[in-house]
Design a protein around this motif. Structure first.
Motif, mmCIF file in Angstrom:
data_model
loop_
_atom_site.group_PDB
_atom_site.id
_atom_site.type_symbol
_atom_site.label_atom_id
_atom_site.label_comp_id
_atom_site.label_asym_id
_atom_site.label_seq_id
_atom_site.Cartn_x
_atom_site.Cartn_y
_atom_site.Cartn_z
ATOM 1 N N GLU A 240 24.831 45.750 31.429
ATOM 2 C CA GLU A 240 25.878 46.242 30.500
ATOM 3 C C GLU A 240 25.336 46.493 29.203
ATOM 4 O O GLU A 240 24.650 45.742 28.806
ATOM 5 C CB GLU A 240 27.263 45.356 30.359
ATOM 6 N N SER B 10 29.165 53.593 34.541
ATOM 7 C CA SER B 10 30.387 52.830 35.035
ATOM 8 C C SER B 10 31.578 53.827 34.959
ATOM 9 O O SER B 10 32.429 53.374 36.020
ATOM 10 C CB SER B 10 30.624 51.591 34.490
ATOM 11 N N GLN C 109 33.179 50.029 26.569
ATOM 12 C CA GLN C 109 32.059 49.269 27.353
ATOM 13 C C GLN C 109 31.330 50.103 28.221
ATOM 14 O O GLN C 109 32.234 50.968 29.010
ATOM 15 C CB GLN C 109 32.811 48.045 27.943
ATOM 16 N N LYS D 41 28.580 50.250 31.496
ATOM 17 C CA LYS D 41 27.508 49.655 32.175
ATOM 18 C C LYS D 41 26.804 50.660 33.165
ATOM 19 O O LYS D 41 27.399 51.770 33.366
ATOM 20 C CB LYS D 41 28.132 48.741 33.315
#
Length: 184
Positions: A59, A88, A106, A108
């Motif tokens: 991440e 991600s 976020q 990843k």
């Protein structure tokens, strides 16, 4: 079977009939040439394929800087990052320098990393030695026939290495693909 960078270079030097090295700093022409090309060839070969031993997932950390290129967020890529495999989300992104820019809060990623030699597979090692031997044939000996020979051996070995490495994961299936479902 694990080899150091010096051992890999020495094996390639042996293949072309040159003297092996004991250190990149030993002062020989062979050592200087090996040092100048080693890391670049290693990274080149790692980038050519999604090697199972070089895949990492992480991440990313937000860089806390204002996004660029029309993206809201910027993330610092890992120091061993060589090539992105997947992100991600399905978000659009851009990689520039050591940053990934996108609009997700976020992120990843799965990526090809610049791994140490201890993680190399045996067939990758063999491929790398042939590639190094080909390049050394030109740089050290100016011998185009040896270059051609070792480059052909490299191409043969890299095909086998990729084939064997591809068996390290399950095949992708198309379970819910409309065209396949229509045939049932």
């Amino acid at each position: 079977m694990s080899f150091s960078s010096i051992e890999l270079c020495s094996k390639a030097l042996n293949k072309i009939g040159a003297n092996p090295i004991t250190s990149f700093n030993e002062g020989s022409v062979e050592a200087e040439i090996c040092e100048s090309m080693y890391e670049n060839l290693k990274q080149k070969l790692l980038c050519l394929y999604t090697w199972s031993f070089a895949i990492k997932e992480v991440e990313l950390l937000n860089s806390n800087e204002i996004g660029k290129y029309g993206y809201e967020y910027s993330y610092v890529l890992p120091v061993d990052f060589l090539r992105l495999i997947k992100i991600s989300s399905n978000a659009k992104y851009k990689i520039a320098g050591s940053y990934l820019f996108c609009n997700d809060e976020q992120v990843k990623i799965e990526y090809v990393s610049n791994v140490d030699e201890e993680y190399f597979s045996p067939l990758f090692i063999s491929s790398f030695i042939y590639l190094m031997a080909a390049e050394l044939s030109i740089s050290l000996l100016s011998d185009t026939s040896k270059y051609s020979l070792f480059y052909r051996l490299f191409n043969s070995e890299i095909k086998e290495a990729k084939s064997v490495d591809s068996m390290q994961q399950s095949n992708k299936t198309f379970d819910n693909f409309p065209l396949i479902n229509a045939r049932k």
